[in-house]
Scaffold this active site. Structure first.
Site, short mmCIF file in Angstrom:
data_model
loop_
_atom_site.label_atom_id
_atom_site.label_comp_id
_atom_site.label_asym_id
_atom_site.label_seq_id
_atom_site.Cartn_x
_atom_site.Cartn_y
_atom_site.Cartn_z
N GLU A 46 3.36 1.47 2.96
CA GLU A 46 4.43 0.48 2.87
C GLU A 46 5.43 0.84 1.78
O GLU A 46 6.64 0.67 1.95
CB GLU A 46 3.83 -0.90 2.61
CG GLU A 46 3.04 -1.45 3.81
CD GLU A 46 2.01 -2.48 3.44
OE1 GLU A 46 1.39 -3.05 4.37
OE2 GLU A 46 1.78 -2.73 2.23
N ASP A 50 -5.90 -8.05 2.35
CA ASP A 50 -6.00 -9.51 2.17
C ASP A 50 -6.91 -9.85 1.00
O ASP A 50 -6.61 -10.76 0.21
CB ASP A 50 -6.56 -10.17 3.44
CG ASP A 50 -5.73 -9.89 4.68
OD1 ASP A 50 -4.55 -9.54 4.54
OD2 ASP A 50 -6.27 -10.04 5.80
N ASN A 108 0.86 -1.18 0.00
CA ASN A 108 0.00 0.00 0.00
C ASN A 108 0.90 1.23 0.00
O ASN A 108 2.13 1.12 0.01
CB ASN A 108 -0.98 -0.01 1.18
CG ASN A 108 -0.29 -0.03 2.54
OD1 ASN A 108 0.80 0.50 2.72
ND2 ASN A 108 -0.93 -0.67 3.52
#
Length: 336
Positions: A210, A282, A207
């Site tokens: 990150e 996820d 993301n």
């Protein structure tokens, strides 16, 4: 007559066997109502109405894969404790195999306790060990993964990293090498510790936070130009084929380097009433991996994954995707 991307996606799901390597946890919830502040401290008092345990971390990726109709095989290391039995019971109740799961005397099973008051998360308490696996546990997990690759028709491998220690540089290197030797695509949902250790993988999905932390960038100044440059940097330095960056309410970006000319694309987020972003990553990596394993175009992978991530954000707590709702929204938004 040529099948549409949607027809391929829906018809091929049950044929996909996805191996998921990573950190797992139990997401434990205490639900209740709040109508007063504690006289002991300026904190809300939650009147408990129910408790619930859910599969979390890489196990939520497995749940998403299962919910879509594909076949997940979760590879991880649990503690040798009572919570590991709870975890394996939940796996069985979800109709998922535990053949890739090991237990270790030197670890505990991670549990994240969330207290929800009036449908809002008020507090989280984590019980965990985040040290990397011991050399012995590393070797055992690699051996188990190798055996599964030899005995199962694996369509794709997901590295689902939560910085809890189950994914190590050795596991990344050896599992990626085995996958590449067999032509099995690999996808990554990274965290900070191992960010630069993922090399020669097929798809890398950080993301924005990150990405900025992993490459030491200022997230406030990252636009489409900077995303292209970051993707190019990851492709060159880590030999990554596809860089897929989720951008929260700004949508998602993808860069595909599998051809001579890179293919880059950005899509906006779909307007929704957001209740909880937990677990959205996820869902995104699950749908992206399945699209990749079926050989669907990168544009389709981006659109389907972005749509799926938004859907789960409308529900409080970590939940897998609703298969039929995803199908319905794909048809409504993109047609066949």
């Amino acid at each position: 007559m040529k099948m549409s991307d949607f027809e391929i996606f829906t018809s091929q799901l049950t044929k996909q066997n996805v191996l998921i390597v990573g950190d797992v946890m139990i997401d434990a919830y205490i639900w209740g109502g709040v109508d007063r502040i504690s006289p002991e401290a300026p904190v809300p008092v939650v009147a408990e109405t129910r408790r619930e345990n859910r599969l979390g971390g890489a196990a939520n990726v497995a749940l998403n894969i299962r919910a879509l109709g594909a076949n997940p095989i979760l590879c991880t290391v649990l503690g040798h404790d009572a919570k590991s039995h709870d975890f394996e019971t939940m796996m069985a109740n979800a109709d998922m195999t535990a053949e890739g799961i090991l237990t270790s005397e030197t670890r505990i099973t991670t549990v994240k306790y969330r207290i929800i008051g009036n449908k809002t998360q008020l507090l989280r308490v984590d019980k965990e060990i985040t040290d990397p696996l011991s050399e012995e546990d590393e070797a055992k997990l690699i051996e188990r993964i190798s055996n599964l690759l030899e005995t199962k028709n694996i369509s794709a491998i997901v590295f689902q990293d939560y910085d809890k220690g189950c994914i190590t540089p050795r596991i990344i290197a050896e599992v990626t090498a085995m996958a590449n030797a067999k032509g099995v695509p690999t996808t990554v949902d990274p965290k900070h510790r191992n960010f630069l250790n993922f090399k020669s993988v097929t798809l890398f999905k950080p993301n924005l936070k990150e990405l900025s932390e992993g490459l030491d960038m200022d997230s406030k100044s990252i636009g489409e130009k900077e995303l292209r440059m970051a993707a190019e940097r990851l492709h060159v330095s880590q030999n990554i084929d596809i860089v897929f960056v989720t951008l929260s309410d700004k949508g998602a970006f993808i860069a595909d380097f599998r051809k001579d000319e890179p293919n880059t694309m950005m899509v906006p987020a779909h307007l929704r009433k957001i209740s909880d972003v937990s677990g959205a990553g996820d869902t995104v990596i699950s749908v992206a991996t399945l699209c990749l394993s079926m050989g669907l175009p990168v544009e389709t992978l981006l659109k389907y994954s972005n749509l799926a991530g938004g859907i789960v954000c409308e529900t409080v707590g970590v939940v897998p995707i609703d298969r039929q709702r995803l199908f319905d929204e794909i048809q409504c938004v993109f047609g066949n």
